[in-house]
Design an enzyme around this catalytic site. Structure first.
Site, PDB file in Angstrom:
ATOM      1  N   GLY A 118      53.985 -16.059  30.662  1.00 12.82           N
ATOM      2  CA  GLY A 118      53.250 -15.656  29.457  1.00 12.82           C
ATOM      3  C   GLY A 118      54.087 -15.274  28.256  1.00 12.82           C
ATOM      4  O   GLY A 118      53.620 -15.345  27.127  1.00 12.82           O
ATOM      5  N   ASP A 170      47.337 -16.864  29.386  1.00 14.49           N
ATOM      6  CA  ASP A 170      46.493 -17.926  29.938  1.00 14.49           C
ATOM      7  C   ASP A 170      45.256 -17.429  30.653  1.00 14.49           C
ATOM      8  O   ASP A 170      45.179 -16.277  31.090  1.00 14.49           O
ATOM      9  CB  ASP A 170      47.305 -18.721  30.968  1.00 14.49           C
ATOM     10  CG  ASP A 170      47.542 -17.908  32.239  1.00 14.49           C
ATOM     11  OD1 ASP A 170      48.141 -16.817  32.134  1.00 14.49           O
ATOM     12  OD2 ASP A 170      47.103 -18.336  33.319  1.00 14.49           O
ATOM     13  N   ARG A 198      47.508 -21.282  26.864  1.00 14.53           N
ATOM     14  CA  ARG A 198      48.807 -20.749  26.417  1.00 14.53           C
ATOM     15  C   ARG A 198      49.253 -21.346  25.088  1.00 14.53           C
ATOM     16  O   ARG A 198      50.033 -20.753  24.356  1.00 14.53           O
ATOM     17  CB  ARG A 198      49.894 -21.045  27.461  1.00 14.53           C
ATOM     18  CG  ARG A 198      49.684 -20.371  28.804  1.00 14.53           C
ATOM     19  CD  ARG A 198      50.966 -20.486  29.627  1.00 14.53           C
ATOM     20  NE  ARG A 198      50.778 -20.204  31.044  1.00 14.53           N
ATOM     21  CZ  ARG A 198      50.800 -18.992  31.590  1.00 14.53           C
ATOM     22  NH1 ARG A 198      50.960 -17.935  30.837  1.00 14.53           N
ATOM     23  NH2 ARG A 198      50.641 -18.836  32.896  1.00 14.53           N
ATOM     24  N   PHE A 228      39.766  -9.215  28.609  1.00 16.96           N
ATOM     25  CA  PHE A 228      40.677 -10.321  28.927  1.00 16.96           C
ATOM     26  C   PHE A 228      40.953 -11.142  27.676  1.00 16.96           C
ATOM     27  O   PHE A 228      40.047 -11.479  26.927  1.00 16.96           O
ATOM     28  CB  PHE A 228      40.067 -11.208  30.023  1.00 16.96           C
ATOM     29  CG  PHE A 228      41.060 -12.167  30.589  1.00 16.96           C
ATOM     30  CD1 PHE A 228      42.029 -11.745  31.479  1.00 16.96           C
ATOM     31  CD2 PHE A 228      41.044 -13.504  30.204  1.00 16.96           C
ATOM     32  CE1 PHE A 228      42.969 -12.625  31.984  1.00 16.96           C
ATOM     33  CE2 PHE A 228      41.978 -14.393  30.704  1.00 16.96           C
ATOM     34  CZ  PHE A 228      42.949 -13.953  31.596  1.00 16.96           C
ATOM     35  N   VAL A 229      42.233 -11.427  27.431  1.00 20.29           N
ATOM     36  CA  VAL A 229      42.631 -12.188  26.237  1.00 20.29           C
ATOM     37  C   VAL A 229      43.435 -13.436  26.627  1.00 20.29           C
ATOM     38  O   VAL A 229      44.071 -13.464  27.684  1.00 20.29           O
ATOM     39  CB  VAL A 229      43.464 -11.311  25.263  1.00 20.29           C
ATOM     40  CG1 VAL A 229      42.594 -10.265  24.585  1.00 20.29           C
ATOM     41  CG2 VAL A 229      44.641 -10.642  25.963  1.00 20.29           C
ATOM     42  N   GLU A 258      57.510  -8.511  27.932  1.00 16.23           N
ATOM     43  CA  GLU A 258      56.260  -8.932  28.572  1.00 16.23           C
ATOM     44  C   GLU A 258      55.275  -9.395  27.507  1.00 16.23           C
ATOM     45  O   GLU A 258      55.307  -8.908  26.376  1.00 16.23           O
ATOM     46  CB  GLU A 258      55.631  -7.730  29.307  1.00 16.23           C
ATOM     47  CG  GLU A 258      55.891  -7.705  30.799  1.00 16.23           C
ATOM     48  CD  GLU A 258      54.996  -8.658  31.585  1.00 16.23           C
ATOM     49  OE1 GLU A 258      54.483  -9.649  31.015  1.00 16.23           O
ATOM     50  OE2 GLU A 258      54.813  -8.410  32.779  1.00 16.23           O
ATOM     51  N   ASP A 259      54.397 -10.302  27.876  1.00 18.09           N
ATOM     52  CA  ASP A 259      53.311 -10.685  26.968  1.00 18.09           C
ATOM     53  C   ASP A 259      52.269  -9.577  26.918  1.00 18.09           C
ATOM     54  O   ASP A 259      51.781  -9.204  25.862  1.00 18.09           O
ATOM     55  CB  ASP A 259      52.674 -12.016  27.409  1.00 18.09           C
ATOM     56  CG  ASP A 259      52.271 -12.036  28.883  1.00 18.09           C
ATOM     57  OD1 ASP A 259      52.585 -11.084  29.626  1.00 18.09           O
ATOM     58  OD2 ASP A 259      51.644 -13.026  29.302  1.00 18.09           O
ATOM     59  N   ASP A 318      49.173  -4.608  31.760  1.00 13.19           N
ATOM     60  CA  ASP A 318      47.795  -4.314  32.121  1.00 13.19           C
ATOM     61  C   ASP A 318      47.834  -3.132  33.103  1.00 13.19           C
ATOM     62  O   ASP A 318      48.016  -1.995  32.690  1.00 13.19           O
ATOM     63  CB  ASP A 318      47.264  -5.624  32.719  1.00 13.19           C
ATOM     64  CG  ASP A 318      45.810  -5.646  33.057  1.00 13.19           C
ATOM     65  OD1 ASP A 318      45.012  -5.851  32.136  1.00 13.19           O
ATOM     66  OD2 ASP A 318      45.472  -5.495  34.233  1.00 13.19           O
TER      67      ASP A 318
END
Ligand code: IMP
Ligand code: MG
Length: 178
Positions: free
Chosen positions: A48, A162, A168, A155-156, A102-103, A106
């Site tokens: 990601g 993805d 992506r 959720f994105v 990190e992307d 969570d």
């Protein structure tokens, strides 16, 4: 920008390209000033992070290197809680100023495992930098020093993130339609 469909789910625009680049510039500026005179080793978590890592690196004006690890704890839109290390670091991080990229953070399960593994190798310093952070879902104690943007528990996708491997390539970020 309007609604998009990825497999069975609909997503709506959330963070546009201009806003994304501004958020990334702000984080890069903080890193440039915090690490002045030092060399940085960025360690990006694939898949990601590839777009964020690329745009962030272009704005770092210090001596730096980048390497990647591939970890994953997600399946569809839910974390599995199980980290599969698919490939790891080949070089030592000992005595280096390491920033994990990190992307999105969570639950923190992914980044905590990697953070603790790298700490054992005695880096000169170790920090985490993430594009997005979901504070309501974060369950770990590891400090997340650099956050480009905190987001709600939705959720994105897009900009490297993805849904089941897709989305992506979208240049901005979309949020699951409620
Ligand atoms: P964590 O281990 O629960 O913190 O999950 C982190 C990883 O799950 C991130 O590196 C992402 O790859 C993925 N992830 C978490 N939330 C999202 C999301 O909203 N969209 C896409 N991927 C996500
Ligand atoms: Mg990731």
């Amino acid at each position: 920008m309007s609604e998009i469909q990825i497999k069975d789910l609909a997503f709506v625009p959330y963070i546009n390209e201009t806003e994304l680049q501004k958020l990334i510039s702000d984080v890069a500026q903080k890193i440039n000033s915090d690490y002045k005179g030092k060399e940085i080793l960025f360690v990006g978590v694939l898949n990601g992070v590839f777009m964020f890592a690329s745009d962030l690196m272009k704005r770092i004006d210090l001596k730096c290197q980048i390497s990647f690890v591939k970890l994953s704890s997600y399946d569809g839109t839910e974390t599995t809680g199980i980290i599969k290390e698919l490939f790891g670091l080949t070089e030592s991080v000992e005595s280096k100023h390491v920033i994990l990229l990190e992307d999105i953070v969570d639950t923190g399960i992914t980044i905590e495992g990697l953070y603790n593994d790298l700490l054992k190798q005695k880096p000169a310093s170790l920090e985490i930098c993430t594009l997005l952070f979901k504070p309501d879902k974060y369950t770990k104690g590891v400090p997340i020093k650099y956050v480009a943007k905190s987001v709600p528990n939705e959720f994105v996708v897009g900009y490297g993130l993805d849904y089941d491997g897709f989305g992506r390539n979208i240049p901005s970020i979309y949020q699951l339609k409620s």
